[in-house]
Each structure stands twice: as C-alpha cells, then as structure tokens.
Write a protein that holds these residues in place. Structure first.
Motif, PDB file in Angstrom:
ATOM      1  N   PRO A   1      68.512  51.216 -58.909  1.00  0.00           N
ATOM      2  CA  PRO A   1      69.203  50.160 -58.164  1.00  0.00           C
ATOM      3  C   PRO A   1      68.957  48.780 -58.755  1.00  0.00           C
ATOM      4  CG  PRO A   1      67.255  50.895 -56.981  1.00  0.00           C
ATOM      5  CD  PRO A   1      67.430  51.836 -58.121  1.00  0.00           C
ATOM      6  N   GLU A   2      69.981  47.970 -58.729  1.00  0.00           N
ATOM      7  CA  GLU A   2      69.919  46.609 -59.267  1.00  0.00           C
ATOM      8  C   GLU A   2      69.660  45.618 -58.131  1.00  0.00           C
ATOM      9  OE1 GLU A   2      70.383  45.719 -62.486  1.00  0.00           O
ATOM     10  OE2 GLU A   2      71.439  47.399 -63.441  1.00  0.00           O
ATOM     11  N   ILE A   3      68.926  44.565 -58.479  1.00  0.00           N
ATOM     12  CA  ILE A   3      68.668  43.506 -57.511  1.00  0.00           C
ATOM     13  C   ILE A   3      68.656  42.168 -58.244  1.00  0.00           C
ATOM     14  CG2 ILE A   3      66.137  43.668 -57.717  1.00  0.00           C
ATOM     15  CD1 ILE A   3      66.037  43.078 -54.653  1.00  0.00           C
ATOM     16  N   ASP A   4      69.119  41.151 -57.583  1.00  0.00           N
ATOM     17  CA  ASP A   4      69.068  39.801 -58.145  1.00  0.00           C
ATOM     18  C   ASP A   4      67.618  39.384 -58.315  1.00  0.00           C
ATOM     19  OD1 ASP A   4      70.509  37.146 -58.702  1.00  0.00           O
ATOM     20  OD2 ASP A   4      69.043  36.588 -57.175  1.00  0.00           O
ATOM     21  N   ARG A   5      67.302  38.765 -59.450  1.00  0.00           N
ATOM     22  CA  ARG A   5      65.919  38.349 -59.707  1.00  0.00           C
ATOM     23  C   ARG A   5      65.398  37.430 -58.613  1.00  0.00           C
ATOM     24  NH1 ARG A   5      63.735  38.885 -65.028  1.00  0.00           N
ATOM     25  NH2 ARG A   5      65.159  40.013 -66.396  1.00  0.00           N
ATOM     26  N   GLY A   6      66.249  36.518 -58.175  1.00  0.00           N
ATOM     27  CA  GLY A   6      65.837  35.607 -57.118  1.00  0.00           C
ATOM     28  C   GLY A   6      65.549  36.326 -55.818  1.00  0.00           C
ATOM     29  N   ALA A   7      66.368  37.332 -55.494  1.00  0.00           N
ATOM     30  CA  ALA A   7      66.147  38.098 -54.267  1.00  0.00           C
ATOM     31  C   ALA A   7      64.843  38.874 -54.335  1.00  0.00           C
ATOM     32  CB  ALA A   7      67.319  39.047 -54.029  1.00  0.00           C
ATOM     33  N   LEU A   8      64.544  39.454 -55.496  1.00  0.00           N
ATOM     34  CA  LEU A   8      63.277  40.177 -55.649  1.00  0.00           C
ATOM     35  C   LEU A   8      62.107  39.216 -55.493  1.00  0.00           C
ATOM     36  CD1 LEU A   8      61.669  42.721 -56.308  1.00  0.00           C
ATOM     37  CD2 LEU A   8      61.974  42.193 -58.746  1.00  0.00           C
ATOM     38  N   ARG A   9      62.225  38.047 -56.091  1.00  0.00           N
ATOM     39  CA  ARG A   9      61.138  37.082 -55.962  1.00  0.00           C
ATOM     40  C   ARG A   9      60.962  36.644 -54.506  1.00  0.00           C
ATOM     41  NH1 ARG A   9      60.092  31.285 -59.015  1.00  0.00           N
ATOM     42  NH2 ARG A   9      61.823  30.593 -57.735  1.00  0.00           N
ATOM     43  N   ASP A  10      62.058  36.435 -53.815  1.00  0.00           N
ATOM     44  CA  ASP A  10      61.974  36.023 -52.411  1.00  0.00           C
ATOM     45  C   ASP A  10      61.274  37.094 -51.559  1.00  0.00           C
ATOM     46  OD1 ASP A  10      63.251  33.678 -53.061  1.00  0.00           O
ATOM     47  OD2 ASP A  10      65.213  34.296 -52.284  1.00  0.00           O
ATOM     48  N   ILE A  11      61.592  38.371 -51.815  1.00  0.00           N
ATOM     49  CA  ILE A  11      60.950  39.462 -51.081  1.00  0.00           C
ATOM     50  C   ILE A  11      59.444  39.432 -51.289  1.00  0.00           C
ATOM     51  CG2 ILE A  11      60.661  41.978 -51.027  1.00  0.00           C
ATOM     52  CD1 ILE A  11      63.659  42.193 -51.683  1.00  0.00           C
ATOM     53  N   LEU A  12      59.039  39.265 -52.550  1.00  0.00           N
ATOM     54  CA  LEU A  12      57.613  39.274 -52.871  1.00  0.00           C
ATOM     55  C   LEU A  12      56.898  38.060 -52.276  1.00  0.00           C
ATOM     56  CD1 LEU A  12      57.962  40.463 -56.561  1.00  0.00           C
ATOM     57  CD2 LEU A  12      56.874  41.748 -54.706  1.00  0.00           C
ATOM     58  N   ILE A  13      57.521  36.897 -52.349  1.00  0.00           N
ATOM     59  CA  ILE A  13      56.892  35.687 -51.815  1.00  0.00           C
ATOM     60  C   ILE A  13      56.751  35.788 -50.297  1.00  0.00           C
ATOM     61  CG2 ILE A  13      57.209  33.202 -51.439  1.00  0.00           C
ATOM     62  CD1 ILE A  13      58.473  33.079 -54.244  1.00  0.00           C
TER      63      ILE A  13
END
Length: 394
Positions: A116-128
């Motif tokens: 599955p693909e995810i926007d880099r910004g969205a992945l970073r937001d999830i982690l933060i």
C-alpha cells in the motif's frame, strides 16, 4: 500511550535522534513504547513547513511489519492511498506497455504481495501524533557535537544546545552525524536523476495528469527513464534518470537553478519522445539534480559505545523502493537490541544491531547497483524483463 518499563541499559538514559524522517520518528515511537526518554531533533522549522514529496509504499515484511509493531496499523489503514499501488509502463512514444490497474483491490493487508502507498507527509503525521508532546524539537539543524563525560553535547544552528547519553543519526544521505561514526565516503553509481515537482498538474500538464491517474508511471527506453508519482496533495513528483559521467552536473554547462536552461536541455534530450512527456517537464519551474550515490557494499566501522546510524545515513543506495522500509526496519532492530536483556553493555547491543543492518543492506545495495543501468539506461531487453516482473511472471 501504553509503555513497558525499559531494561537497565537505558535506565535514566537520554536518547537524541537527529533527523525526523520516517526512520527517526519510528525509532522514537518504538522506544517510547518501551519507556525510554527520547527526543527527535529535526531541521524543518515546523511540521507543516514543506511538502514531504511523493508517495511511498510499505512492504509486508518490513514497513508494514514495523507499523504493526508500533501499534499504528489502524491509523495507517485510515490514511493510505487506496488504488495507488498500481503501475503503468509506457514507451517513449507514449504507448502503454503495461497497465497494472487490476492490481488495485486484488490484494490487501495480510497478503505478502500487498504494498500500500501512503503520502510521506501523512506517514510522518501518523508517527508524530503517536509520540509524546514535544518529542520532536523543530528548527534544530545540527551543526556539531562533542563528547562530554560519558555522553554528548549537541549544538544546533538556532543556538540551542542539547545533551544526550546516546545519539542516533537518522539524518539522511547527507548525514552530519555519519562523520562521527565513520570516514567511509559514498561512491557514484553511474546514474543521475533530475527531479521536479508540479503542484497543480491538472492544469499545468493535464494530459500527463490523466495518464498518471494515481499510478506509479514509468516511461522507459532510448537510454533514459522518466518516472512520475502522485503526491497525497494532488501534485506530481517526477524523476528523469540516465547514465552520466561523475560530476556531470558541474561539467555539463547547464545551470540547474535556471529552469529555462533545464527546459532547453530536456527538450533536446527528449526530442524524439512523445510531446506528452515534455509537457510534464516544461510544467516544472524548479529542478534538483541528484547524482545517485551509494555507500560501499562492504562498509564496516568500529562500533561506538553510544552512537550509531539508521536509514540512508547508514546505508545510502540508489532508489529501489526499499529506502523507507529499510529505515523503519533499522528502527525496529535497534530498538529491540537496545532493550534486549541479553546484552549487558550498550556497545554490545549496538554492535548486534549493526551486524543485522550491514548484512541486510549489503544484499539490497548489491542488487540495486547491479541493476542501475537497467533502470537509468534501459534497452528493449531490460524493459521486457521489467514487464514480466511487474506482471508477476517472475
């Protein structure tokens, strides 16, 4: 956030992670789950200060495995880009050689083939969002550090100073922490990419926008590859790859800060390709030249007692779809080694992590370097092989 008590190796220890990309943020999350005191120092001014780039795919046995270990699989499922895990391959004339649209929906979570693909910004937001408040210290561009007693004193461009017992460099391919670990330098792979971003492709290059259609698009042939990926915000990121001599950017006579000069070069370079590709290139107003470098496959260094590297800072290699996945696996392995009760000393734990990291990255780097010409200077045979691979025939 639920946590467990950290074992003695990290008891009363402060960990500084330099670099707030997916690897560093994942490591911070995994360590906080184990009750560790950790801060992430990120050079970006704020969480929203810049677009994070194209989408990335996470793999079953690496990125997705780590997301699950971090307790964030449900958040990931709520934010990934459905249907973006498809490929579309074109020839230089714009003919579609492979349209993998039926891949979308054919696999799902739990399937080893699902990426599955995810926007880099969205992945970073999830982690933060999964970290304790104020874990990420923004506007912290690393300058230098020095050992003070058994720990480190870190100095940042904004004038602030931080102390830590353990420092982990997660600051990418231009890592400023790496020189404190090793003097092994990067080598040139033979390939260079010209990268560009288009914010509003639906109006700037509508025909290409329709061709991409939320897929990973590649046009290959005649000694070059043009790759285009959608961004989560609707924009496009593209890469123009070919084989060039080392330091070609400096000797080419092209001012890559001058968009018109780059347009002129690309118009000539791709004059025999379909006009749809130049409409993409012409829509870009700012380019970045990226020679594709890598750290030697056999690199090793003497393990430090309280300092190590993860991600591209540790094992830079040309793009192969594994970069973020590798960085997240590094984070998982390092967090587990640092908190494994079988290790009695930090240096022993770090050494165990580095052994895993070196072996894993060496195999992938070797494979990537061996295939770099097939990507950056493809011929008919290499394109046919790629079609077979993407179609699942290999």
């Amino acid at each position: 956030m639920e946590t467990s008590t950290a074992i003695n190796l990290l008891h009363h220890k402060k960990i500084a992670i330099v670099g707030g990309g997916p690897g560093g943020l994942t490591l911070a999350r995994l360590l906080q789950l184990k009750g560790v005191d950790v801060k992430v120092y990120e050079r970006d001014f704020s969480q929203a200060s810049r677009v994070q780039g194209a989408i990335i795919d996470l793999h079953f046995d690496s990125g997705l495995k780590v997301i699950e270990a971090a307790g964030l699989l449900e958040e990931f499922k709520a934010n990934y880009m459905r249907g973006a895990d498809k490929y579309r391959l074109l020839d230089p004339k714009g003919n579609i050689l492979l349209d993998d649209g039926n891949q979308s929906g054919a696999t799902s979570f739990g399937d080893e083939k699902f990426r599955p693909e995810i926007d880099r910004g969205a992945l970073r937001d999830i982690l933060i969002a999964a970290l304790y408040p104020d874990t990420v210290i923004w506007d912290s561009q690393f300058l230098t550090m020095q050992q003070v007693g058994q720990g480190w004193e870190l100095h940042f461009k904004n004038g602030t100073i931080a102390t830590a017992d353990i420092v982990i460099g997660s600051d990418g391919y231009r890592s400023q922490i790496r020189p404190y670990v090793t003097d092994v330098k990067a080598k040139y792979s033979g390939a260079t990419i010209i990268q560009g971003e288009i914010d509003h492709p639906e109006t700037a290059c509508p025909e290409m926008y329709e061709l991409v259609d939320q897929a990973n698009l590649m046009a290959m042939g005649a000694g070059a590859t043009i790759a285009v990926q959608p961004r989560g915000d609707g924009g496009l990121t593209f890469y123009v790859a070919s084989m060039y001599p080392e330091n070609w950017g400096a000797t080419s006579g092209i001012d890559f800060n001058d968009a018109e000069a780059v347009h002129s070069y690309l118009a000539d370079r791709f004059k025999d390709w379909s006009p749809v590709f130049f409409s993409l290139l012409e829509a870009c107003g700012q380019f970045v030249l990226r020679p594709l470098n890598y750290f030697p496959i056999d690199q090793r260094w003497e393990t430090k007692a309280n300092l190590t590297l993860i991600g591209d800072a540790a094992h830079l290699m040309p793009p192969n779809g594994e970069g973020v996945n590798l960085a997240m696996l590094d984070a998982l392995d390092l967090s587990e080694c640092l908190t494994d009760p079988k290790f009695s000393e930090l240096q022993e734990a770090i050494s165990a992590y580095e052994k895993i990291m070196f072996e894993r990255s060496a195999d992938l780097c070797r494979e990537t370097i061996e295939g770099i010409a097939d990507f950056a200077s493809p011929n008919e045979e290499s394109v046919e092989e790629l079609i077979r691979m993407l179609a699942g025939d290999e």
